[in-house]
Design a protein around this motif. Sequence first.
Motif, PDB file in Angstrom:
ATOM      1  N   GLY A 156      40.871  55.963  42.732  1.00 56.99           N
ATOM      2  CA  GLY A 156      39.553  55.480  42.348  1.00 56.99           C
ATOM      3  C   GLY A 156      38.547  56.609  42.262  1.00 56.99           C
ATOM      4  N   PHE A 157      37.295  56.233  42.036  1.00 51.97           N
ATOM      5  CA  PHE A 157      36.232  57.199  41.802  1.00 51.97           C
ATOM      6  C   PHE A 157      35.023  56.847  42.676  1.00 51.97           C
ATOM      7  CE2 PHE A 157      38.880  56.505  38.128  1.00 51.97           C
ATOM      8  CZ  PHE A 157      39.251  57.787  37.744  1.00 51.97           C
ATOM      9  N   ASP A 158      34.018  57.701  42.620  1.00 52.35           N
ATOM     10  CA  ASP A 158      32.773  57.438  43.336  1.00 52.35           C
ATOM     11  C   ASP A 158      31.891  56.602  42.417  1.00 52.35           C
ATOM     12  OD1 ASP A 158      30.615  57.444  45.016  1.00 52.35           O
ATOM     13  OD2 ASP A 158      30.112  59.561  44.732  1.00 52.35           O
ATOM     14  N   VAL A 159      32.021  55.282  42.524  1.00 53.32           N
ATOM     15  CA  VAL A 159      31.393  54.374  41.570  1.00 53.32           C
ATOM     16  C   VAL A 159      29.964  54.035  41.990  1.00 53.32           C
ATOM     17  CG1 VAL A 159      31.531  52.135  40.441  1.00 53.32           C
ATOM     18  CG2 VAL A 159      33.627  53.417  40.915  1.00 53.32           C
ATOM     19  N   TYR A 160      29.050  54.202  41.062  1.00 50.08           N
ATOM     20  CA  TYR A 160      27.655  53.796  41.243  1.00 50.08           C
ATOM     21  C   TYR A 160      27.487  52.438  40.571  1.00 50.08           C
ATOM     22  CZ  TYR A 160      26.504  58.479  42.855  1.00 50.08           C
ATOM     23  OH  TYR A 160      26.447  59.643  43.589  1.00 50.08           O
TER      24      TYR A 160
ATOM     25  N   ASP B 199      38.054  48.989  43.152  1.00 51.90           N
ATOM     26  CA  ASP B 199      37.652  47.982  42.176  1.00 51.90           C
ATOM     27  C   ASP B 199      38.199  48.304  40.797  1.00 51.90           C
ATOM     28  OD1 ASP B 199      36.114  46.312  43.891  1.00 51.90           O
ATOM     29  OD2 ASP B 199      34.533  47.817  43.884  1.00 51.90           O
ATOM     30  N   GLY B 200      38.443  47.252  40.026  1.00 54.55           N
ATOM     31  CA  GLY B 200      39.097  47.401  38.737  1.00 54.55           C
ATOM     32  C   GLY B 200      38.214  47.907  37.621  1.00 54.55           C
ATOM     33  N   MET B 201      36.912  48.098  37.884  1.00 51.28           N
ATOM     34  CA  MET B 201      36.070  48.613  36.807  1.00 51.28           C
ATOM     35  C   MET B 201      36.416  50.060  36.456  1.00 51.28           C
ATOM     36  SD  MET B 201      34.327  49.207  39.823  1.00 51.28           S
ATOM     37  CE  MET B 201      33.283  47.781  40.103  1.00 51.28           C
ATOM     38  N   ALA B 202      37.108  50.759  37.366  1.00 53.01           N
ATOM     39  CA  ALA B 202      37.576  52.122  37.099  1.00 53.01           C
ATOM     40  C   ALA B 202      38.726  52.406  38.050  1.00 53.01           C
ATOM     41  CB  ALA B 202      36.446  53.134  37.296  1.00 53.01           C
TER      42      ALA B 202
ATOM     43  N   GLU C 221      42.864  42.752  40.651  1.00 51.88           N
ATOM     44  CA  GLU C 221      43.205  44.111  41.051  1.00 51.88           C
ATOM     45  C   GLU C 221      43.495  44.195  42.545  1.00 51.88           C
ATOM     46  OE1 GLU C 221      38.618  44.485  40.990  1.00 51.88           O
ATOM     47  OE2 GLU C 221      40.182  43.025  40.535  1.00 51.88           O
ATOM     48  N   THR C 222      42.791  43.379  43.350  1.00 54.27           N
ATOM     49  CA  THR C 222      43.063  43.359  44.789  1.00 54.27           C
ATOM     50  C   THR C 222      44.475  42.849  45.048  1.00 54.27           C
ATOM     51  OG1 THR C 222      40.715  42.954  45.238  1.00 54.27           O
ATOM     52  CG2 THR C 222      42.270  42.500  47.018  1.00 54.27           C
ATOM     53  N   ASP C 223      44.854  41.788  44.367  1.00 49.71           N
ATOM     54  CA  ASP C 223      46.207  41.261  44.478  1.00 49.71           C
ATOM     55  C   ASP C 223      47.235  42.332  44.119  1.00 49.71           C
ATOM     56  OD1 ASP C 223      48.134  38.669  44.284  1.00 49.71           O
ATOM     57  OD2 ASP C 223      48.541  40.002  42.587  1.00 49.71           O
ATOM     58  N   PHE C 224      46.972  43.046  43.028  1.00 44.73           N
ATOM     59  CA  PHE C 224      47.901  44.073  42.561  1.00 44.73           C
ATOM     60  C   PHE C 224      48.024  45.206  43.576  1.00 44.73           C
ATOM     61  CE2 PHE C 224      49.102  47.698  39.788  1.00 44.73           C
ATOM     62  CZ  PHE C 224      50.265  47.154  39.254  1.00 44.73           C
ATOM     63  N   GLU C 225      46.908  45.605  44.171  1.00 41.10           N
ATOM     64  CA  GLU C 225      46.928  46.689  45.150  1.00 41.10           C
ATOM     65  C   GLU C 225      47.610  46.262  46.454  1.00 41.10           C
ATOM     66  OE1 GLU C 225      43.111  48.723  45.542  1.00 41.10           O
ATOM     67  OE2 GLU C 225      42.692  48.201  43.442  1.00 41.10           O
ATOM     68  N   ILE C 226      47.464  45.008  46.826  1.00 37.35           N
ATOM     69  CA  ILE C 226      48.182  44.504  48.007  1.00 37.35           C
ATOM     70  C   ILE C 226      49.685  44.572  47.767  1.00 37.35           C
ATOM     71  CG2 ILE C 226      48.671  42.446  49.395  1.00 37.35           C
ATOM     72  CD1 ILE C 226      45.732  41.655  49.035  1.00 37.35           C
ATOM     73  N   ARG C 227      50.108  44.157  46.583  1.00 39.40           N
ATOM     74  CA  ARG C 227      51.527  44.248  46.236  1.00 39.40           C
ATOM     75  C   ARG C 227      51.994  45.696  46.233  1.00 39.40           C
ATOM     76  NH1 ARG C 227      50.799  41.468  40.743  1.00 39.40           N
ATOM     77  NH2 ARG C 227      52.844  42.391  40.300  1.00 39.40           N
ATOM     78  N   GLY C 228      51.158  46.580  45.687  1.00 40.48           N
ATOM     79  CA  GLY C 228      51.511  47.992  45.675  1.00 40.48           C
ATOM     80  C   GLY C 228      51.608  48.566  47.075  1.00 40.48           C
ATOM     81  N   GLN C 229      50.705  48.165  47.942  1.00 39.07           N
ATOM     82  CA  GLN C 229      50.742  48.625  49.330  1.00 39.07           C
ATOM     83  C   GLN C 229      52.022  48.145  50.010  1.00 39.07           C
ATOM     84  OE1 GLN C 229      47.068  48.093  51.544  1.00 39.07           O
ATOM     85  NE2 GLN C 229      48.191  47.633  53.407  1.00 39.07           N
TER      86      GLN C 229
END
Length: 310
Positions: free
Chosen positions: A121-125, A156-159, A183-191
């Motif tokens: 991810g990035f430093d999202v503003y 977050d999936g915006m970036a 995206e949260t679901d996807f990251e949980i699966r990835g974890q």
Amino acid sequence: MNGTKPKVQVVVVNYNGKDHLDYALPSIRETAYPNYDIEVVDNNSSDGSVEYVRENYPSISVTELDQNRGWAGGNNVGIRHGLKKGAEYIVLVNNDIRVHPEWLSAAVAAGEAHSDVGFIGFDVYGTVSSVPLEEFERAVEDWERASQHYTDEFIDGMALCIKSLVFADIGLLDDEYFLYADETDFEIRGQRAGYKRMKTNVPVWHYSSGTTEEIPTKASYFAIRNHIRLSVKHESVVGVFRKILLLYYVGCHPWFDGDMNDRINQRRRPRGVVFNFFLVTYCVLWNVVYLPQTLRTRREEYRRIDCDGK
């Protein structure tokens, strides 16, 4: 946009966001990374978005869908195209962002340096509330060099930059979410599959709810419905009940004193107490009706991950 570095596919899902594309695409095209492609996946927009991109950015690939498949479904189309083209990294971005030119260079460098990382991810503003563009511009001016760190927070999936290996191991996004929590679901699966998350310090600006501000009630429906579904897929029965009680509390408590500048709270408390009560109840009932399908999807996804033995 080509070179010897790992190939990157940038996927921009759009729905009636022509006004946002007007600043997002020029910003993305200023990316300094030498080997990337941009694909705009349009979810059957009616505002002339497709014509605008094709006329003004002929080098950008546009995929025009015949129906609105949501954030997850639209991204899956772009992800499949990127994987077929041999992209080693897929970057999912909303249509309302601005980026630092070094954003992809920093993300790929982080991914290449850490084999256990699947998500960057990035430093999202502008993650949960609007941030003045001037703050981002100052951050761009002050930025000197890239750094990265592991994080336990969801990106977050915006970036969101994802290694293509992740899709090979756990599959694509879950289309059923349509909007929010996907995206949260996807990251949980990835974890669960062993992939870690990392953030870089490269600034990215997000308008915050650039498209969904036009459909606040529908956005609230998907946000509430999908957070219950997310809990069903990954938490215990007790966890599911706690999530439901939290949603009733935020939406229906007459003296709720949470930060209402927070987009998450705005979606969970869109109108008056009575309306919110019926909305949360409707979302609970939806999840009851679709419980067999949700549990079947959960079993299939977890079986795939566990069988891979990562």
